[in-house]
Design a protein around this motif. Sequence first.
Motif, PDB file in Angstrom:
ATOM      1  N   ASP A 108      35.211  41.406  40.784  1.00  0.00           N
ATOM      2  CA  ASP A 108      34.330  41.096  41.906  1.00  0.00           C
ATOM      3  C   ASP A 108      33.056  40.414  41.421  1.00  0.00           C
ATOM      4  N   TYR A 128      32.219  38.282  38.663  1.00  0.00           N
ATOM      5  CA  TYR A 128      32.901  37.487  37.652  1.00  0.00           C
ATOM      6  C   TYR A 128      31.886  36.615  36.919  1.00  0.00           C
ATOM      7  N   GLN A 143      39.846  38.219  44.259  1.00  0.00           N
ATOM      8  CA  GLN A 143      39.021  39.287  43.729  1.00  0.00           C
ATOM      9  C   GLN A 143      39.777  40.609  43.714  1.00  0.00           C
ATOM     10  N   GLU A 144      39.405  41.469  42.765  1.00  0.00           N
ATOM     11  CA  GLU A 144      40.148  42.713  42.556  1.00  0.00           C
ATOM     12  C   GLU A 144      40.101  43.625  43.780  1.00  0.00           C
ATOM     13  N   SER A 150      34.844  49.207  38.675  1.00  0.00           N
ATOM     14  CA  SER A 150      34.363  48.308  39.727  1.00  0.00           C
ATOM     15  C   SER A 150      34.364  49.048  41.052  1.00  0.00           C
ATOM     16  N   GLU A 167      29.347  41.203  49.579  1.00  0.00           N
ATOM     17  CA  GLU A 167      28.721  40.777  48.336  1.00  0.00           C
ATOM     18  C   GLU A 167      27.625  41.741  47.882  1.00  0.00           C
ATOM     19  N   ARG A 199      28.752  45.047  45.570  1.00  0.00           N
ATOM     20  CA  ARG A 199      29.529  44.968  44.334  1.00  0.00           C
ATOM     21  C   ARG A 199      28.797  45.642  43.171  1.00  0.00           C
ATOM     22  N   CYS A 205      37.744  28.852  47.236  1.00  0.00           N
ATOM     23  CA  CYS A 205      37.632  30.305  47.052  1.00  0.00           C
ATOM     24  C   CYS A 205      37.523  31.000  48.404  1.00  0.00           C
ATOM     25  N   TRP A 247      35.710  33.437  49.015  1.00  0.00           N
ATOM     26  CA  TRP A 247      34.387  34.052  49.087  1.00  0.00           C
ATOM     27  C   TRP A 247      33.369  32.974  48.724  1.00  0.00           C
TER      28      TRP A 247
END
Length: 727
Positions: free
Chosen positions: A311, A313, A338-339, A363, A374, A377, A723, A725
């Motif tokens: 998340d 990265y 994302q994970e 995470s 966002e 995270r 992406c 996100w």
Amino acid sequence: MVGKVSSSKLERDEGLKRTDNNMDFSSWPQVDNINQKNYYTEFLKRDDQVLALRLQQEERLNARKKAAVDIDRARAQAAHEGLPFTEPDPDLDEDVAMDDGGSDYGSKNIIIHVGSQNMRIGLATDALPKTVPMVIAKRSARSEAEDSEPRPKRMKLDDSAPSEEWFGDDFAREYNGMAEDFKRYRRGNKRRVLPNSRDLVTKWNSTNPPDRIPEHSDHSRIDWTELPANPAKAPDYIVGHAALRIPENSRPRYQLHWPIRHGWLNERDYHNRNMLESDFFRILEETIKTELDLAHKKDWNQYSCVFIIPDLYEKVMVAKVLDEFIREFGFQRVCFMQESLAATFGAGYGAACMVDMGAQKTSISCVEDGMVIEESRVNLKSGGYDVTETFVKMMLFDRFNYADFNLMRRHDFLLAEELKEAYTTMSDENISVQLYDFYLRAFGQETRKYSFKIYDEGMLAPLGFFRPSIFDFSDRLVGRHKLIPRSIDLYSGHPNDPMSPAQLSVIAFVNQAIPSAVMAAPAKPARLFPTPISATPNKPTQPRPLGIPSHLNGDREATPLSSPAGSPPPPTEETTGTPHPQPTNEETNPDDTTLDLKTTQPDTETLDRTIPVMPLDQAILTSIHHGSMGDDRRRREFMGSIMLIGGASKTPHLGPYLEMRLRAAMPMFPKDILVAPPPRELDPSVLVWKGGSVFGKLRMTNDSWIGRVEYDRLGARILNYKCMWHW
């Protein structure tokens, strides 16, 4: 005095007449001023002006043309043969109508999830992935055990020194403090506590040598990796499980290399960036060839790849993976996911707080409506490997009869993982002095059977998730960014990698509560001439937004303010590792501290010197606090859907214990907090990969795929459009 002469008189008397040749004063084009009150531009306002979207529209248009031609051909063929023809449903979804795949849709999609210790890889149609250790063994003059100090680190390597002094006073103090808190916790639960339990363990372990078993009598012998008799014919490198089974004293010697450590590229153990990246992609390449039966690289252009990233990265790493997959691996398309989002796909949850506990990182993120929030995270640099190392340290501290335990040796590392999986738990119901045994199998040696006793080590080691100060952080940031530079914004000059307010809260907590996780600042060069002391008063500092720590705001006050997630609790509660914490004022009223960290740039030097660690329960509350954004309904929704995933989450009774601590920390939500395992009895360690495979089989994911043409024209900038996100 001569007066002014009129132009008509000059023309009549003097013959002077002005003529115009219609020439401009300048050859430069004259541009009229723009009316500032009414002007408009269409630059990048339409989809057809964006290359990525235009290529996608062209692809869909070509697919529709091809589908129409196929329908006409089928209709003509049916008419020629006198067979009835069924017209396709015009209301059918466009992507479904264009798809010519059947039940094996996704068989050409490779799903890759890379971790610090293991990698999961497989096709989207596979039920379960292949798990491969993320390690490569390369020929070397010495093995890793011969080339580095033993792990766990010993302060005193002298065998004559007592085991209590092997790991220093700090570890002894933390361990003894956790043991005392554990006794009080058991008494509070009406458990029987013997005063001499530790003495019984140390006495037995120090007086019982191992039993030796001949190799021909051992029915569970290890299949070691066989090497050619001629050392010159030995391979240059070996990947995966076979690398961990190479004998320590092999001919020729091999040294293990782990390209990923703590979710980052392992810059500490490498001296060259090209070698580091080469080892990383070589492991991926060899795994695809062996595990997926794709031995010929020329066939890879028919396959697409879904690569799962953390998340939080690093942009440099993601751009490098994209470039390598497109240019070197030759994949047809590449997609990043994302994970935490992949975990919700695998679990089938629409909104949840995902806690991914890996081998060397944890995470935490809140996911809602298919998007990772966002602000929520969190990435903690601790995981299951820290529990393994701490468990070994605790047993050695109690005079474990295998005193030569060294995690740098391959057979000892595998043995430690087995012991952790067998004897660690988060339930104190069966904690007592018990006798166990294990078998030590080393290449070329007789099998040794050890009988040993443990008491509370099996619970205190995983309790480090809630008391991270027991872990060893001494070399976690060594070599950070020495090979791979940080991504920097070209316009502002600030770090360009994603950062969240929740992660900044963790950084602030570490600087206040866990000094061992803050590395010392580098020494600054001495000035040739000291700065003179000015008699004028200092310039007054600008007021700081409420709740922002001083070390994140640029100034250096003597007393920093509290972190956004709340001040560190008193040492007698959270930071002492008491199994049943009491709620703090910040935890009971998380909305009392309000701030906006989006406009605050973090101190790069502080981030590079601080290891993000925090008690697991407090990190979850911090993530939920920032993810809910003050909305009580969202907070309750996230608290009621906390899911533990990852290999480290398989510690027995970890979920109920975490739920108990969260309920004690948030007593105003007695019925809303729920910590659940993955549904349908899925393996928590493969849930993220499973979500990637579900995503790889969806037909409505064309917007996320990056093709060769797009990458050739835009390069890594294509990630801004592709992406799922905000890149």
